[in-house]
Design a protein around this motif. Structure first.
Motif, PDB file in Angstrom:
ATOM      1  N   GLU A 138       0.789  -1.225   0.000  1.00 33.97           N
ATOM      2  CA  GLU A 138       0.000   0.000   0.000  1.00 33.97           C
ATOM      3  C   GLU A 138       0.825   1.280   0.000  1.00 33.97           C
ATOM      4  N   LEU A 139       1.955   1.254   0.699  1.00 39.44           N
ATOM      5  CA  LEU A 139       2.637   2.522   0.927  1.00 39.44           C
ATOM      6  C   LEU A 139       3.953   2.661   0.187  1.00 39.44           C
ATOM      7  N   ALA A 140       4.644   1.531   0.017  1.00 40.31           N
ATOM      8  CA  ALA A 140       5.984   1.623  -0.546  1.00 40.31           C
ATOM      9  C   ALA A 140       5.937   2.116  -1.989  1.00 40.31           C
ATOM     10  N   SER A 141       6.912   2.940  -2.346  1.00 40.70           N
ATOM     11  CA  SER A 141       7.027   3.351  -3.738  1.00 40.70           C
ATOM     12  C   SER A 141       7.623   2.184  -4.516  1.00 40.70           C
ATOM     13  N   TYR A 142       7.588   2.293  -5.824  1.00 40.38           N
ATOM     14  CA  TYR A 142       8.164   1.246  -6.662  1.00 40.38           C
ATOM     15  C   TYR A 142       9.586   0.907  -6.237  1.00 40.38           C
ATOM     16  N   LYS A 143      10.369   1.966  -6.006  1.00 40.66           N
ATOM     17  CA  LYS A 143      11.775   1.794  -5.671  1.00 40.66           C
ATOM     18  C   LYS A 143      11.934   1.059  -4.349  1.00 40.66           C
ATOM     19  N   GLN A 144      11.183   1.525  -3.335  1.00 39.46           N
ATOM     20  CA  GLN A 144      11.282   0.889  -2.023  1.00 39.46           C
ATOM     21  C   GLN A 144      10.919  -0.582  -2.109  1.00 39.46           C
ATOM     22  N   LYS A 145       9.881  -0.867  -2.898  1.00 42.15           N
ATOM     23  CA  LYS A 145       9.434  -2.242  -3.033  1.00 42.15           C
ATOM     24  C   LYS A 145      10.511  -3.089  -3.710  1.00 42.15           C
ATOM     25  N   ALA A 146      11.130  -2.507  -4.719  1.00 46.63           N
ATOM     26  CA  ALA A 146      12.157  -3.242  -5.456  1.00 46.63           C
ATOM     27  C   ALA A 146      13.347  -3.572  -4.563  1.00 46.63           C
ATOM     28  N   ILE A 147      13.571  -2.768  -3.536  1.00 46.22           N
ATOM     29  CA  ILE A 147      14.676  -3.048  -2.626  1.00 46.22           C
ATOM     30  C   ILE A 147      14.218  -3.977  -1.489  1.00 46.22           C
ATOM     31  N   LEU A 148      13.062  -3.667  -0.917  1.00 46.81           N
ATOM     32  CA  LEU A 148      12.626  -4.382   0.285  1.00 46.81           C
ATOM     33  C   LEU A 148      12.232  -5.830   0.036  1.00 46.81           C
ATOM     34  N   LYS A 149      11.534  -6.067  -1.075  1.00 42.43           N
ATOM     35  CA  LYS A 149      11.038  -7.428  -1.299  1.00 42.43           C
ATOM     36  C   LYS A 149      12.164  -8.451  -1.402  1.00 42.43           C
ATOM     37  N   PRO A 150      13.183  -8.183  -2.199  1.00 40.57           N
ATOM     38  CA  PRO A 150      14.298  -9.138  -2.240  1.00 40.57           C
ATOM     39  C   PRO A 150      14.973  -9.317  -0.888  1.00 40.57           C
ATOM     40  N   ILE A 151      15.069  -8.237  -0.110  1.00 38.68           N
ATOM     41  CA  ILE A 151      15.711  -8.367   1.192  1.00 38.68           C
ATOM     42  C   ILE A 151      14.928  -9.322   2.081  1.00 38.68           C
TER      43      ILE A 151
END
Ligand SMILES: Nc1ncnc2c1ncn2[C@@H]1O[C@H](COP(=O)(O)OP(=O)(O)O)[C@@H](O)[C@H]1O
Ligand SMILES: [Mg+2]
Lengths: 293, 253
Positions: A94-107
């Motif tokens: 809901e909140l993460a931007s595309y960029k944040q998601k691209a970093i957080l999900k793999p982590i």
């Protein structure tokens, strides 16, 4: 060409059935090696007996302390992993931007690939001493430490499945909600989460089933005392840890050996039930959102 | 011919990233009239109508130039409250999209999110909205059944009821009959004509007969430009622009 295809087809069919064969084999062995314990102790005494002294003379095979060890650790781990796992799924969706998601999900997914022995090691060396110091305990290896470590281990499972469930909620539901003047928070709590609810519960159940079945970590951080715990600060000896610790020393074919298999059988049945429930709920979820047509 | 401007669109251009999908559109939407937006698919009809209740705000990397005024207030001025605008300008979507909740909860939803707590008032408004949407008789005995059990046409009328419940003044319909059978389509069209006396209506449609049947004004969009705008009878009988005429006679689209 056609012969090649037929051969491929058969090879893959055999592969597919091999795992079924393994499953059946495992179940058969569990029953065959587990059931003989009931020649030594009645089912009720086994499940509800308060003492686990498999190497004493006479031996006692009450696994209630082990069951309660598992229950405490599991409940604790759920309290850690559900808020963090579901919370991070909500954030990602809901909140993460595309960029944040691209970093957080793999982590978060890397977290899932760390071997459990590494988690166990981390728990022993870092978390346990910390817990010991903070709460002024005689030992740091206790139900709380195990709960924290197991909880963290279950986060990726819960987060990634819950995130899938949230992302299956059609965009049109959100749009309808926004168009009626709802804000993000209202849309999330009143439309998205209820619509994804059963998918999110599936993720939680599968996360819990991972926690219940986890062995190496628990063995290393739970403290190992086969007593019925009354607080999170006590060392515990969950079922999986018991099997792992004692299998090496139990003589093959002895009552102790059969008792350990019977514990394995119970664990198998419990996780099986969890997985069946998860499957049923997730099927209902897909029907509810019209994904099964 | 009409009783005043409700929405004024002034030199509006719109971009998705670098893609310009609407260019320099100016037109008025009149009070208590039905304005149809027609044009071949992909010409920007949905984009255009979604600007009127700021639904495109949800799309990142989009850019608006020009202004849109609702009752002389620029709805894209920062101080204007998006929630208030969306309450005033309701929307019905192309595909019926009731929530997976009961019929009653669907209609009550908009009131609840707007912090209306009075149960009796909500119930009254739910019933009234279902009546206005010509759905009451079909659902009055099963208000607490799941909305997903309704047929497509009933679901769309439920979405209309849900929209009416928050008491909007303008209603946007984005191809509301695109996924419906002819009988349901007829019901929705009749409904639109009835609602006209109380609401200002904008309807996107790629069905020209539908535009002719329900609308007072028609705007023809082509490749993001407003080719022609005027009284529906005029547009359909004596189009000024050659492109309009070609589209209406089925030469393309
Ligand atoms: N969210 C979006 N992001 C990027 N391009 C879009 C988006 N939505 C629509 N478009 C593009 O904008 C153009 C106009 O689309 P749309 O307004 O949906 O047309 P219509 O409703 O007339 O069929 C199309 O070329 C479409 O591909
Ligand atoms: Mg469209």
């Amino acid at each position: 060409m056609r012969i090649k295809e037929t051969i491929y087809k058969w090879i893959f069919t055999i592969f597919a059935f091999a795992s079924l064969l393994f499953l059946v084999g495992i179940v058969v062995v569990l029953f065959k090696e587990g059931l003989p314990i009931f020649k030594h102790v009645k089912l009720v005494a086994f499940l509800f007996g308060k003492s686990w002294y498999p190497t004493y003379e006479p031996a006692e095979y009450g696994i209630l302390p082990l069951i309660m060890g598992s229950v405490w650790v599991t409940v604790g781990a759920v309290l850690v992993s559900v808020p963090l796992g579901v919370g991070s799924a909500l954030y990602l969706d809901e909140l993460a931007s595309y960029k944040q998601k691209a970093i957080l999900k793999p982590i978060i997914e890397i977290l899932a690939s760390i071997p459990s022995i590494v988690f166990g090691f981390f728990g022993m060396v870092i978390v346990a001493p910390l817990i010991q110091r903070i709460f002024k305990l005689p030992v740091g290896l206790c139900a709380l430490t195990a709960s924290i470590i197991l909880g963290v281990m279950a986060i990726p499972t819960i987060c990634s499945l819950a995130e899938d469930a949230l992302s299956y909620v059609p965009r049109s539901f959100r749009e309808a909600s926004f168009a009626l003047g709802a804000n993000r928070w209202q849309t999330l709590t009143k439309v998205v989460v209820p619509a994804a609810g059963s998918g999110v519960s599936t993720s939680i159940i599968l996360g819990v089933s991972r926690i219940v079945g986890e062995t190496m970590t628990v063995l290393m951080v739970s403290g190992g005392a086969a007593m019925i715990p009354v607080s999170f600060f006590q060392p515990v000896r969950p079922m999986t840890a018991t099997i792992a610790a004692e299998m090496g020393e139990a003589a093959m074919g002895s009552a102790h050996y059969h008792a350990l298999f019977a514990i394995g059988l119970i664990l198998f049945l419990v996780t099986l039930v969890f997985n069946i429930i998860a499957e049923l709920i997730s099927r209902r979820f897909r029907i509810k959102l019209g994904l099964n047509r | 011919m009409h009783n005043g401007t409700r929405i004024k669109i002034s030199n509006v251009s719109f971009y998705y990233g670098n893609l310009k999908v609407l260019s320099n559109i100016s037109m008025d939407i009149y009070k208590n009239q039905v304005t149809a937006i027609i044009g071949p698919s992909g010409c920007g009809k949905s984009t255009f109508i979604r600007l009127l209740n700021r639904m495109n705000d949800l799309i990142t990397k989009s850019k608006l130039e020009g202004s849109i005024y609702l009752d002389n207030k620029d709805i894209y001025k920062a101080k204007e409250d998006v929630v208030a605008i969306r309450r005033l300008v309701g929307m019905v979507f192309q595909k019926p999209n009731p929530f997976p909740k009961s019929i009653y909860e669907n209609v009550a939803y908009g009131l609840e999110v707007n912090n209306i707590k009075d149960k009796a008032f909500i119930e009254h408004r739910v019933i009234e909205s279902l009546r206005k949407a010509a759905l009451w008789n079909e659902v009055k005995d099963r208000l607490h059944d799941s909305a997903l059990k309704l047929s497509g046409g009933q679901q769309q009328r439920l979405c209309i009821a849900r929209c009416l419940a928050v008491d909007p003044e303008v209603i946007l319909f984005d191809e509301p009959c695109a996924s419906l059978d002819p009988v349901s389509t007829k019901k929705i069209e009749e409904l639109i004509l009835e609602l006209k006396s109380d609401y200002t209506i904008v309807i996107v449609t790629h069905n020209m007969q539908q535009a002719a049947r329900v609308s007072d004004f028609t705007a023809f969009l082509y490749l993001g430009e407003l080719v022609e705008f005027g009284h529906t009878e005029k547009i359909f009988t004596v189009p000024k622009n050659k492109k309009t005429e070609e589209y209406l006679t089925g030469k393309f689209g």
